[in-house]
Enzyme design. Structure first.
Site, short mmCIF file in Angstrom:
data_model
loop_
_atom_site.label_atom_id
_atom_site.label_comp_id
_atom_site.label_asym_id
_atom_site.label_seq_id
_atom_site.Cartn_x
_atom_site.Cartn_y
_atom_site.Cartn_z
N VAL A 11 45.43 34.71 43.21
CA VAL A 11 44.87 33.56 42.48
C VAL A 11 46.00 32.66 41.96
O VAL A 11 45.97 31.44 42.15
CB VAL A 11 43.99 34.06 41.31
CG1 VAL A 11 43.57 32.91 40.40
CG2 VAL A 11 42.76 34.77 41.86
N GLU A 147 37.85 31.97 38.18
CA GLU A 147 38.21 31.59 39.55
C GLU A 147 37.22 32.24 40.51
O GLU A 147 36.85 33.40 40.34
CB GLU A 147 39.64 32.08 39.85
CG GLU A 147 40.14 31.71 41.21
CD GLU A 147 39.98 30.22 41.51
OE1 GLU A 147 40.54 29.41 40.75
OE2 GLU A 147 39.28 29.88 42.47
N PHE A 148 36.81 31.48 41.54
CA PHE A 148 35.82 31.98 42.51
C PHE A 148 36.36 32.00 43.93
O PHE A 148 35.58 32.15 44.87
CB PHE A 148 34.56 31.10 42.47
CG PHE A 148 33.83 31.15 41.16
CD1 PHE A 148 32.90 32.14 40.91
CD2 PHE A 148 34.09 30.23 40.17
CE1 PHE A 148 32.23 32.21 39.69
CE2 PHE A 148 33.44 30.28 38.95
CZ PHE A 148 32.50 31.27 38.70
N LEU A 149 37.67 31.78 44.11
CA LEU A 149 38.17 31.66 45.48
C LEU A 149 37.92 32.94 46.29
O LEU A 149 37.84 34.04 45.74
CB LEU A 149 39.65 31.29 45.49
CG LEU A 149 40.70 32.23 44.88
CD1 LEU A 149 40.99 33.42 45.78
CD2 LEU A 149 41.96 31.46 44.63
N LYS A 200 30.82 34.24 35.88
CA LYS A 200 31.68 34.91 36.88
C LYS A 200 31.12 36.30 37.24
O LYS A 200 30.97 36.64 38.42
CB LYS A 200 33.11 35.02 36.33
CG LYS A 200 34.06 35.81 37.21
CD LYS A 200 34.33 35.14 38.54
CE LYS A 200 35.07 36.07 39.48
NZ LYS A 200 35.30 35.52 40.79
N ASN A 204 29.31 37.56 40.93
CA ASN A 204 29.78 38.68 41.75
C ASN A 204 28.73 39.80 41.83
O ASN A 204 28.59 40.45 42.87
CB ASN A 204 31.12 39.21 41.23
CG ASN A 204 32.27 38.40 41.82
OD1 ASN A 204 32.06 37.50 42.62
ND2 ASN A 204 33.49 38.70 41.42
N CYS A 256 37.38 42.31 44.38
CA CYS A 256 36.64 41.91 43.17
C CYS A 256 35.27 42.59 42.98
O CYS A 256 34.95 43.02 41.88
CB CYS A 256 36.46 40.39 43.15
SG CYS A 256 38.01 39.52 42.89
N ARG A 324 42.98 46.74 47.96
CA ARG A 324 42.33 47.31 46.79
C ARG A 324 40.84 47.46 47.09
O ARG A 324 40.16 46.50 47.42
CB ARG A 324 42.51 46.38 45.58
CG ARG A 324 43.95 46.28 45.11
CD ARG A 324 44.11 45.25 44.02
NE ARG A 324 44.04 43.89 44.50
CZ ARG A 324 44.32 42.82 43.76
NH1 ARG A 324 44.67 42.96 42.50
NH2 ARG A 324 44.24 41.60 44.27
N1 LIG Z 1 42.00 38.11 44.35
C1 LIG Z 1 40.90 37.39 44.38
O1 LIG Z 1 40.35 37.11 45.46
C2 LIG Z 1 40.27 36.89 43.11
C3 LIG Z 1 39.25 35.93 43.16
C4 LIG Z 1 38.70 35.46 41.97
C5 LIG Z 1 39.13 35.97 40.75
N2 LIG Z 1 40.10 36.93 40.73
C6 LIG Z 1 40.55 37.42 39.42
O2 LIG Z 1 41.79 36.76 39.12
C7 LIG Z 1 42.68 37.66 38.45
C8 LIG Z 1 43.97 37.79 39.24
O3 LIG Z 1 43.65 38.37 40.49
P1 LIG Z 1 44.76 38.57 41.63
O4 LIG Z 1 44.05 39.22 42.76
O5 LIG Z 1 45.49 37.31 41.83
O6 LIG Z 1 45.71 39.62 40.90
P2 LIG Z 1 47.08 40.29 41.43
O7 LIG Z 1 47.09 41.65 40.86
O8 LIG Z 1 47.20 40.07 42.90
O9 LIG Z 1 48.20 39.43 40.75
C9 LIG Z 1 48.49 39.47 39.38
C10 LIG Z 1 49.98 39.17 39.22
O10 LIG Z 1 50.26 39.01 37.83
C11 LIG Z 1 51.56 39.54 37.60
N3 LIG Z 1 51.70 39.77 36.15
C12 LIG Z 1 51.06 40.67 35.37
N4 LIG Z 1 51.46 40.53 34.08
C13 LIG Z 1 52.35 39.52 34.05
C14 LIG Z 1 53.13 38.92 33.01
N5 LIG Z 1 53.05 39.33 31.75
N6 LIG Z 1 53.97 37.92 33.35
C15 LIG Z 1 54.09 37.50 34.65
N7 LIG Z 1 53.39 38.03 35.66
C16 LIG Z 1 52.53 39.04 35.36
C17 LIG Z 1 51.57 40.79 38.44
O11 LIG Z 1 52.89 41.25 38.68
C18 LIG Z 1 50.89 40.29 39.72
O12 LIG Z 1 51.83 39.76 40.63
C19 LIG Z 1 41.91 38.97 38.28
O13 LIG Z 1 41.28 38.98 37.02
C20 LIG Z 1 40.86 38.91 39.39
O14 LIG Z 1 39.72 39.66 39.08
C21 LIG Z 1 40.69 37.39 41.87
#
Ligand SMILES: NC(=O)c1ccc[n+]([C@@H]2O[C@H](COP(=O)([O-])OP(=O)(O)OC[C@H]3O[C@@H](n4cnc5c(N)ncnc54)[C@H](O)[C@@H]3O)[C@@H](O)[C@H]2O)c1
Length: 443
Positions: A11, A147-149, A200, A204, A256, A324
């Site tokens: 995201v 976020e909904f991507l 959100k 889902n 998710c 995951r």
């Molecule tokens: N992946 C998806 O398709 C998607 C879609 C919609 C919503 N979301 C939501 O968005 C959020 C993020 O998802 P994601 O898949 O991108 O997560 P992710 O785990 O891939 O990425 C999170 C990143 O944040 C970093 N991080 C954590 N704490 C930090 C800090 N204090 N400072 C700097 N960096 C830090 C981690 O190292 C990691 O790289 C989640 O809540 C998820 O549920 C994800």
């Protein structure tokens, strides 16, 4: 605007790249130093179609940079807005672990001047209010903007979102979000942060319910005179229902849906609600991952103990490297516990990763080698290499009972019907012509 995006995962990196291309000055903040090194070398640490090119384009504008913390960058030139895009992974009881979010908020609270905060991570209803109670400065400068991507179309989903949800306690913060998203087209829903949080989770939960519903109906579509594909096509043409997520398989398994349905169920319990529909959705999904093993047990019986099984695909979808909660994580260990030899092939997952995930499985690099001498094949990912493979040749490499379980209902049933194999899908698929959207008139 000067924007920081904290957390450079799927995201955050998509957002940082898109916002820089929109014209904002963006700092992507990432605490994982190996991920940060990859970013600083101009490469994307996650797989997303089009992201390497868009990342290069954003870096070429000079408006995107990466850093390991907020404080130093903010001291040099204060951020207007900090987006929080860190993970909210599931805990063992199903609840969302909010520690990454709270740790970033602690850091933001120490910045002077305090910037506006936009939380994008998925969090349970009431979280924003609780965060604002703990950090009173937040209420004046906060938006919850879920976020909904979808992985696989993340950049497109960012540029043309199905909707933008702005959960704020003040019009001023909604306007700041509008300025941030200038150029992004999509309907807006301006609401409270708690409603935005529920939007959100409810979205889902509904998508998960559609998949579990499809799987339940698919169980009922068995027999020589019923075709699960036609049933789903026919149902999905109703615009009140739609075709998206009406797809039987071995359970939902993106990063998710499993964690968000579990977190919503946990939240519902915490407020004294039973949420029976949501719990049934989760229960149907949990059972669905066991369907492949059930078929193996039924078809091979005691011979399963001596059998060689080829598993095709580790990923949930070919277009995402996010493992995951992929169904393979449940399906492969279950087969390993009962079969003599389990070979695992996935064209985008290296042998070391496969060995790390499934220590007693045998990673195999080539598809023909995976099926050679196998008693059964279990297909878990709709890899084009598997769909377009020369199945008559592959079928000849199998040994009796030559079982092929299509866990994605993606192989052509007409072709399968002509092969000397026992083809099993999720619900019966008939080798007939496909349904078209055009009305068919009798001559
Ligand atoms: N992946 C998806 O398709 C998607 C879609 C919609 C919503 N979301 C939501 O968005 C959020 C993020 O998802 P994601 O898949 O991108 O997560 P992710 O785990 O891939 O990425 C999170 C990143 O944040 C970093 N991080 C954590 N704490 C930090 C800090 N204090 N400072 C700097 N960096 C830090 C981690 O190292 C990691 O790289 C989640 O809540 C998820 O549920 C994800």
């Amino acid at each position: 605007m000067r924007v920081a995006v904290v957390g450079q995962g799927y995201v955050g990196l998509t957002g940082a790249v898109a916002l820089a291309l929109q014209g904002h000055g963006v700092t992507g903040v990432e605490q994982d130093h190996s991920r940060l090194r990859t970013l600083n070398s101009g490469e994307a640490p996650v797989f997303e179609p089009g992201l390497p090119q868009q990342l290069a384009a954003a870096l070429a504008t000079g408006r995107l940079r990466f850093a390991d913390g907020l404080a130093e960058c903010h001291r040099r030139a204060p951020f207007d807005i900090v987006l929080i895009t860190v993970g909210t992974p599931p805990q063992s009881d199903g609840s969302a672990d909010l520690s990454q979010v709270t740790s970033v908020l602690e850091q933001i609270g120490n910045l002077l001047p305090v910037p506006r905060v936009v939380l994008k991570s998925t969090v349970p209803p009431g979280t924003s209010s609780r965060l604002a109670d703990a950090h009173p400065w937040l209420r004046e400068r906060y938006a919850y903007n879920p976020e909904f991507l979808n992985q696989g179309s993340a950049l497109e989903d960012w540029a043309v979102p199905a909707r933008v949800i702005a959960g704020t306690w003040s019009r001023e913060n909604t306007l700041a979000l509008r300025e941030l998203y200038a150029g992004v087209s999509g309907p807006w829903v301006s609401t409270t942060p708690t409603s935005a949080e529920m939007i959100k989770y409810a979205s889902n939960a509904f998508l998960a319910m559609k998949i579990s519903f499809s799987n339940e109906i698919a169980q009922m579509c068995s027999g020589p005179d019923i075709d699960v594909d036609h049933v789903m096509q026919g149902v999905g043409y109703d615009p009140r229902i739609g075709h998206a997520f009406l797809q039987p398989g071995l359970g939902y398994g993106d990063s998710c849906l499993p964690k968000d349905t579990a977190a919503l169920a946990h939240w519902a319990s915490s407020v004294g609600m039973s949420a029976p529909l949501l719990r049934a959705t989760i229960a149907v999904n949990d059972a669905q991952t066991g369907v492949a093993l059930q078929i193996l047990r039924t078809e091979l019986g005691a011979a399963l103990r001596e059998a060689t099984i080829a598993v095709l695909g580790v990923r949930y979808e070919p277009w995402s490297d996010d493992l995951r909660a992929a169904p393979s994580l449940a399906v492969v260990p279950a087969i390993l516990a009962e079969a003599a030899d389990v070979r695992v092939w996935d064209p985008a997952t290296d042998a070391a990763t496969i060995a790390g995930l499934f220590p007693s499985a045998n990673p195999v690099a080539e598809l023909p080698d995976a099926v050679d001498g196998a008693h059964a094949v279990v297909l878990l990912t709709e890899w084009p290499q598997a769909i377009e493979a020369h199945w008559p040749t592959l079928a000849a490499r199998l040994v009796a009972p030559r079982l092929l379980i299509d866990g994605k209902n993606c192989l052509p049933p007409e072709l399968m019907a002509g092969l000397p194999i026992h083809y099993r899908s999720i619900g019966t698929r008939m080798p007939t012509t496909t349904v078209t959207a055009e009305p068919q008139l009798e001559a």
